[in-house]
Design an enzyme around this catalytic site. Structure first.
Site, PDB file in Angstrom:
ATOM      1  N   SER A  43       0.828  -1.202   0.000  1.00 36.84           N
ATOM      2  CA  SER A  43       0.000   0.000   0.000  1.00 36.84           C
ATOM      3  C   SER A  43       0.865   1.256   0.000  1.00 36.84           C
ATOM      4  O   SER A  43       0.499   2.264  -0.613  1.00 36.84           O
ATOM      5  CB  SER A  43      -0.967  -0.002   1.186  1.00 36.84           C
ATOM      6  OG  SER A  43      -0.277  -0.162   2.405  1.00 36.84           O
ATOM      7  N   GLU A  44       2.016   1.228   0.658  1.00 33.33           N
ATOM      8  CA  GLU A  44       2.977   2.325   0.602  1.00 33.33           C
ATOM      9  C   GLU A  44       4.399   1.797   0.665  1.00 33.33           C
ATOM     10  O   GLU A  44       4.667   0.761   1.295  1.00 33.33           O
ATOM     11  CB  GLU A  44       2.783   3.330   1.749  1.00 33.33           C
ATOM     12  CG  GLU A  44       1.674   4.338   1.547  1.00 33.33           C
ATOM     13  CD  GLU A  44       0.335   3.843   2.033  1.00 33.33           C
ATOM     14  OE1 GLU A  44      -0.692   4.484   1.739  1.00 33.33           O
ATOM     15  OE2 GLU A  44       0.303   2.789   2.705  1.00 33.33           O
ATOM     16  N   THR A  45       5.313   2.528   0.027  1.00 32.14           N
ATOM     17  CA  THR A  45       6.747   2.292   0.129  1.00 32.14           C
ATOM     18  C   THR A  45       7.401   3.588   0.592  1.00 32.14           C
ATOM     19  O   THR A  45       7.081   4.665   0.078  1.00 32.14           O
ATOM     20  CB  THR A  45       7.348   1.850  -1.218  1.00 32.14           C
ATOM     21  OG1 THR A  45       6.775   0.580  -1.584  1.00 32.14           O
ATOM     22  CG2 THR A  45       8.855   1.690  -1.134  1.00 32.14           C
ATOM     23  N   HIS A  73       2.221   3.557   8.794  1.00 30.04           N
ATOM     24  CA  HIS A  73       2.793   2.211   8.890  1.00 30.04           C
ATOM     25  C   HIS A  73       4.144   2.128   8.195  1.00 30.04           C
ATOM     26  O   HIS A  73       5.043   1.394   8.643  1.00 30.04           O
ATOM     27  CB  HIS A  73       1.806   1.171   8.345  1.00 30.04           C
ATOM     28  CG  HIS A  73       1.903   0.901   6.889  1.00 30.04           C
ATOM     29  ND1 HIS A  73       1.275   1.674   5.939  1.00 30.04           N
ATOM     30  CD2 HIS A  73       2.572  -0.064   6.196  1.00 30.04           C
ATOM     31  CE1 HIS A  73       1.532   1.205   4.733  1.00 30.04           C
ATOM     32  NE2 HIS A  73       2.310   0.143   4.859  1.00 30.04           N
TER      33      HIS A  73
END
Length: 295
Positions: A43-45, A73
């Site tokens: 979902s995110e990097t 996160h």
């Protein structure tokens, strides 16, 4: 380019919220970062642009389709990894610079040998919803009758926060992501964060789900950037009572269970009764694997 996969808000690989972390991103351009985030598929990097060097840590965050200002996160994942590799002390406070501003991150040494990051979340204004609740509920797969009328629907930043009465209604949702994104986009919204006070575990304060189709994330498993505002919301509305003379209270937010990826986010809210001033999120993480991407 070395990319490390970390699951945040859990100590069990495969649970919580997965993030990609690139610790050596100083030479990467925006297009390369976006390609890497799309290839990682989390979902995110998070991309570490500078630090830790005594002056703080600078991060950028990308979903598979967009850059965002802040990600809870992925920040937990990055600081977990920095402490695990000895690049930061297991305890202490570091300044985080990101598009959302300068935030304090405290590492708490755990008895297991790891560290739990605590992050002050950005404070955003609370506004009335600019979209029809009936339309929102229809597009997430629910009905207005499911909404908890004792609490207000509010906009906070790019998300709409909607209280539910029952957890089973929350679990039964099946959003029409494309149509939901189209509804939200003209108003500068990217997602709908739904929650209920009906929890699975004793000691938890709320159970939540987050649909974010506006940034290419149909559902996020555990959202630190929303958990902090939820703690503030619960304190403002008397669900999370703060001392009249001022103080700090702790809450736990459950998320990801409906996806089979349970995550647990600790929230610390500071302020006076009905007047919260600050929220911090905290959580553990586990390193899953490291690999190489060619960009």
């Amino acid at each position: 380019m070395q990319v490390t996969i970390v699951d945040a808000f859990t100590q069990r690989p495969g649970a919580g919220n997965r993030a990609g972390v690139v610790l050596d991103a100083a030479g990467l351009g925006e297009e390369s970062m976006q390609r890497i985030a799309a290839a990682v598929g989390a979902s995110e990097t998070a991309f570490l642009l500078s630090g830790p060097d005594g002056r703080g840590v600078r991060l950028r965050y990308f979903t598979p389709t967009d850059e965002i200002d802040f990600c809870g996160h992925a920040t937990v994942a990055t600081f977990h990894l920095l402490a695990e590799r000895g690049l930061l002390p297991r305890s202490g406070t570091t300044r985080l610079e990101c598009a959302a501003g300068t935030l304090d991150v405290e590492l708490e040494a755990m008895g297991t040998g790891g560290s739990r990051p605590w992050i002050v979340t950005p404070r955003l204004p609370w506004l009335e919803s600019p979209v029809s609740l009936e339309r929102v509920m229809a597009l997430v797969g629910g009905a207005v009758a499911m909404v908890d009328e004792s609490l207000p629907v509010r906009r906070n930043g790019h998300r709409l926060m909607v209280p539910f009465r029952r957890r089973e209604d929350l679990w039964g949702l099946a959003p029409r992501s494309g149509e939901l994104a189209e509804l939200l986009r003209p108003h500068g919204l990217s997602g709908v964060y739904v929650f209920t006070r009906e929890t699975r575990e004793a000691g938890s304060m709320a159970h939540s789900r987050y649909f974010v189709p506006g940034i290419g994330v149909p559902e996020d498993p555990a959202t630190g950037s929303a958990a902090g505002p939820l703690g503030m919301y619960l304190a403002m509305n008397g669900v999370l009572p703060l001392p009249a003379e001022g103080g700090t209270v702790l809450a736990r937010i459950e998320q990801g269970d409906a996806m089979g990826k349970p995550g647990r986010i600790e929230v610390e809210v500071t302020g006076r009764a009905g007047q919260p001033e600050r929220a911090r999120i905290g959580g553990v993480a586990v390193t899953v694997l490291e690999g190489t991407l060619h960009v």
